[in-house]
Write a protein that holds these residues in place. Structure first.
Motif, PDB file in Angstrom:
ATOM      1  N   LEU A 109       0.850  -1.191   0.000  1.00 35.12           N
ATOM      2  CA  LEU A 109       0.000   0.000   0.000  1.00 35.12           C
ATOM      3  C   LEU A 109       0.884   1.239   0.000  1.00 35.12           C
ATOM      4  N   ASP A 110       0.588   2.169  -0.900  1.00 36.89           N
ATOM      5  CA  ASP A 110       1.315   3.431  -0.979  1.00 36.89           C
ATOM      6  C   ASP A 110       0.601   4.422  -0.057  1.00 36.89           C
ATOM      7  N   ALA A 162      -0.324  -0.103  -4.142  1.00 34.63           N
ATOM      8  CA  ALA A 162       0.860   0.108  -4.969  1.00 34.63           C
ATOM      9  C   ALA A 162       0.902  -0.961  -6.051  1.00 34.63           C
ATOM     10  N   ALA A 163       0.317  -0.657  -7.179  1.00 34.88           N
ATOM     11  CA  ALA A 163       0.304  -1.578  -8.317  1.00 34.88           C
ATOM     12  C   ALA A 163       1.620  -1.488  -9.065  1.00 34.88           C
ATOM     13  N   GLY A 164       2.104  -2.622  -9.553  1.00 33.54           N
ATOM     14  CA  GLY A 164       3.296  -2.631 -10.384  1.00 33.54           C
ATOM     15  C   GLY A 164       4.615  -2.715  -9.650  1.00 33.54           C
ATOM     16  N   VAL A 165       4.601  -3.161  -8.382  1.00 37.85           N
ATOM     17  CA  VAL A 165       5.845  -3.313  -7.629  1.00 37.85           C
ATOM     18  C   VAL A 165       6.424  -4.710  -7.898  1.00 37.85           C
ATOM     19  N   PRO A 166       7.622  -4.793  -8.481  1.00 37.24           N
ATOM     20  CA  PRO A 166       8.252  -6.103  -8.642  1.00 37.24           C
ATOM     21  C   PRO A 166       8.655  -6.667  -7.272  1.00 37.24           C
ATOM     22  N   VAL A 167       8.317  -7.938  -7.041  1.00 35.14           N
ATOM     23  CA  VAL A 167       8.614  -8.601  -5.767  1.00 35.14           C
ATOM     24  C   VAL A 167       9.244  -9.954  -6.066  1.00 35.14           C
ATOM     25  N   THR A 168      10.304 -10.290  -5.334  1.00 33.25           N
ATOM     26  CA  THR A 168      10.868 -11.631  -5.432  1.00 33.25           C
ATOM     27  C   THR A 168      10.790 -12.299  -4.066  1.00 33.25           C
ATOM     28  N   VAL A 208       4.767  -9.313  -9.984  1.00 35.96           N
ATOM     29  CA  VAL A 208       4.539  -7.876  -9.913  1.00 35.96           C
ATOM     30  C   VAL A 208       3.172  -7.678  -9.274  1.00 35.96           C
ATOM     31  N   THR A 209       3.076  -6.752  -8.322  1.00 33.31           N
ATOM     32  CA  THR A 209       1.794  -6.552  -7.642  1.00 33.31           C
ATOM     33  C   THR A 209       0.716  -6.130  -8.649  1.00 33.31           C
ATOM     34  N   ASP A 250      -4.598  -4.156  -7.185  1.00 31.54           N
ATOM     35  CA  ASP A 250      -4.941  -4.017  -5.765  1.00 31.54           C
ATOM     36  C   ASP A 250      -3.688  -4.025  -4.883  1.00 31.54           C
ATOM     37  N   GLY A 251      -2.503  -4.025  -5.492  1.00 28.51           N
ATOM     38  CA  GLY A 251      -1.255  -4.017  -4.739  1.00 28.51           C
ATOM     39  C   GLY A 251      -0.879  -5.371  -4.162  1.00 28.51           C
ATOM     40  N   ARG A 252      -1.505  -6.431  -4.647  1.00 25.23           N
ATOM     41  CA  ARG A 252      -1.280  -7.766  -4.074  1.00 25.23           C
ATOM     42  C   ARG A 252      -0.445  -8.654  -4.995  1.00 25.23           C
TER      43      ARG A 252
END
Length: 110
Positions: free
Chosen positions: A9-10, A17-23, A39-40, A43-45
């Motif tokens: 969440l931003d 926060a849509a589009g956050v790369p996560v590993t 990638v989120t 809904d940021g998920r």
């Protein structure tokens, strides 16, 4: 459903926060091994990050916040956020990230 999930969440913009790369990685024999990347969503998920079964151990999420801030026109202080946590039981682990350009917070969610 993945046994490990996250939600970003931003807090500065007041929205997911849509589009956050996560590993996702696991620590084994003293070295990190990447298990999955996602990638989120809108809904940021990150809903399908990780396996259905997760054995006890040390895991980490790495959030590429520099890419997210660049995409949203923000200048951030932390180019990445690394959250290391221990899985000790056979249950779902949800690790939300509250994010702003100059701070972040995380906790074990439900």
């Amino acid at each position: 459903m993945s046994r490990l999930s996250t939600h970003v969440l931003d807090t500065a913009l007041g929205r997911p926060a849509a589009g956050v790369p996560v590993t996702l990685a696991v620590l084994a024999s003293g070295a990190w091994t990447e298990l999955a990347a996602e990638v989120t969503d809108a809904d940021g998920r990150a809903r399908s990050l990780g396996p259905d079964a997760v054995p006890p151990g040390r895991y980490r999420f790495v959030f590429d916040t520099a890419a997210y801030f660049a995409a949203t026109g923000q200048v951030g202080f932390h180019p990445e956020v690394v959250v290391v946590f221990d899985v000790v039981a056979d249950e779902h682990y949800h690790v939300p990230l509250l994010l702003s350009p100059f701070a972040y917070s995380t906790y074990r969610g439900s």
